[in-house]
Design a protein around this motif. Sequence first.
Motif, PDB file in Angstrom:
ATOM      1  N   VAL A  21       0.617  -1.507  -0.521  1.00 13.38           N
ATOM      2  CA  VAL A  21      -0.017  -0.400   0.239  1.00 13.38           C
ATOM      3  C   VAL A  21       1.163   1.298  -0.014  1.00 13.38           C
ATOM      4  N   ILE A  22       0.204   2.031  -0.861  1.00 14.16           N
ATOM      5  CA  ILE A  22       0.954   3.780  -0.730  1.00 14.16           C
ATOM      6  C   ILE A  22      -0.319   4.375   0.010  1.00 14.16           C
ATOM      7  N   VAL A  23       0.140   5.449   0.646  1.00 13.04           N
ATOM      8  CA  VAL A  23      -1.340   6.752   1.647  1.00 13.04           C
ATOM      9  C   VAL A  23      -0.382   8.021   0.857  1.00 13.04           C
ATOM     10  N   LYS A  24      -1.217   8.523   0.007  1.00  9.83           N
ATOM     11  CA  LYS A  24      -1.049   9.986  -0.109  1.00  9.83           C
ATOM     12  C   LYS A  24      -1.750  11.010   1.115  1.00  9.83           C
ATOM     13  N   TYR A  25      -1.030  11.450   1.848  1.00  8.45           N
ATOM     14  CA  TYR A  25      -1.981  12.408   2.503  1.00  8.45           C
ATOM     15  C   TYR A  25      -1.793  13.502   2.275  1.00  8.45           C
ATOM     16  N   TYR A  26      -3.274  14.453   2.313  1.00  9.44           N
ATOM     17  CA  TYR A  26      -3.066  15.826   1.416  1.00  9.44           C
ATOM     18  C   TYR A  26      -3.730  16.998   2.376  1.00  9.44           C
ATOM     19  N   ALA A  27      -3.898  18.290   1.959  1.00 12.68           N
ATOM     20  CA  ALA A  27      -5.080  19.155   2.557  1.00 12.68           C
ATOM     21  C   ALA A  27      -5.351  19.591   1.615  1.00 12.68           C
ATOM     22  N   PRO A  63      -6.788  12.648  12.109  1.00 10.89           N
ATOM     23  CA  PRO A  63      -5.577  12.126  12.511  1.00 10.89           C
ATOM     24  C   PRO A  63      -4.953  11.146  13.054  1.00 10.89           C
ATOM     25  N   GLU A  64      -5.578   9.947  13.020  1.00  8.33           N
ATOM     26  CA  GLU A  64      -5.477   8.748  13.396  1.00  8.33           C
ATOM     27  C   GLU A  64      -5.152   9.022  12.085  1.00  8.33           C
ATOM     28  N   ALA A  65      -5.521   8.151  10.932  1.00  9.76           N
ATOM     29  CA  ALA A  65      -4.176   7.735   9.326  1.00  9.76           C
ATOM     30  C   ALA A  65      -3.094   7.887   9.595  1.00  9.76           C
ATOM     31  N   ALA A  69       2.068   7.202  10.351  1.00  7.02           N
ATOM     32  CA  ALA A  69       2.880   7.421   9.580  1.00  7.02           C
ATOM     33  C   ALA A  69       3.914   8.166   9.356  1.00  7.02           C
ATOM     34  N   GLY A  70       3.289   9.173  11.070  1.00 12.15           N
ATOM     35  CA  GLY A  70       4.010  10.057  11.361  1.00 12.15           C
ATOM     36  C   GLY A  70       4.215  11.406  10.832  1.00 12.15           C
ATOM     37  N   VAL A  71       2.992  11.483  10.078  1.00  9.55           N
ATOM     38  CA  VAL A  71       2.820  12.500   9.371  1.00  9.55           C
ATOM     39  C   VAL A  71       3.589  14.025   9.531  1.00  9.55           C
ATOM     40  N   GLN A  72       4.439  14.882   9.494  1.00  3.31           N
ATOM     41  CA  GLN A  72       4.606  16.279   9.982  1.00  3.31           C
ATOM     42  C   GLN A  72       4.673  17.288   8.911  1.00  3.31           C
ATOM     43  N   SER A  73       4.757  17.432   7.292  1.00  4.41           N
ATOM     44  CA  SER A  73       4.445  18.516   6.602  1.00  4.41           C
ATOM     45  C   SER A  73       3.835  16.895   5.016  1.00  4.41           C
ATOM     46  N   LEU A  74       3.201  18.228   4.430  1.00  5.73           N
ATOM     47  CA  LEU A  74       2.777  17.940   2.869  1.00  5.73           C
ATOM     48  C   LEU A  74       2.730  18.388   1.721  1.00  5.73           C
ATOM     49  N   PRO A  75       3.057  17.822   0.878  1.00  3.56           N
ATOM     50  CA  PRO A  75       2.361  16.234   0.891  1.00  3.56           C
ATOM     51  C   PRO A  75       3.033  14.472   1.132  1.00  3.56           C
ATOM     52  N   LEU A  89       7.683  10.034   3.704  1.00  2.00           N
ATOM     53  CA  LEU A  89       8.083  11.155   2.090  1.00  2.00           C
ATOM     54  C   LEU A  89       8.238  12.276   2.690  1.00  2.00           C
ATOM     55  N   SER A  90       8.665  13.011   2.675  1.00  3.67           N
ATOM     56  CA  SER A  90       7.203  14.250   2.080  1.00  3.67           C
ATOM     57  C   SER A  90       8.310  14.806   1.130  1.00  3.67           C
ATOM     58  N   THR A  91       7.344  14.819   0.183  1.00  2.00           N
ATOM     59  CA  THR A  91       7.797  15.603  -1.871  1.00  2.00           C
ATOM     60  C   THR A  91       6.906  15.499  -2.551  1.00  2.00           C
TER      61      THR A  91
END
Length: 104
Positions: A21-27, A63-65, A69-75, A89-91
């Motif tokens: 799986v790959i997950v993209k985190y965005y806003a 916030p749980e998702a 992954a320890g998301v700090q910055s987006l994407p 990775l933030s990229t």
Amino acid sequence: MAVIDIDDSNVKENLNQNEKVIVKYYASWCGSCRLIKPKYKRLSNNERFEGITFLDTDAEHNPEARKLAGVQSLPYFAIFKNGELVEGLSTSKEESIVELLEKL
């Protein structure tokens, strides 16, 4: 394969039901997130990455998702194998996303 939208209610289910799986985190306010969206969709349809599930989640509203992954910055992109975080990775560079996918 289509990109699947997920949220806190089904993130663990999606991670555990799919081997790779790959997950993209965005806003919604993130310009780089909007720019990478069509490239991410194109990668999800690439035969080279068949067998990898592509997920998408709004980091601001899930916030749980984000915590998984320890998301700090987006994407932010995170790869999971058998439900376990492998790397994140933030990229906003497609080449970096491809390198991440190749690790699965």
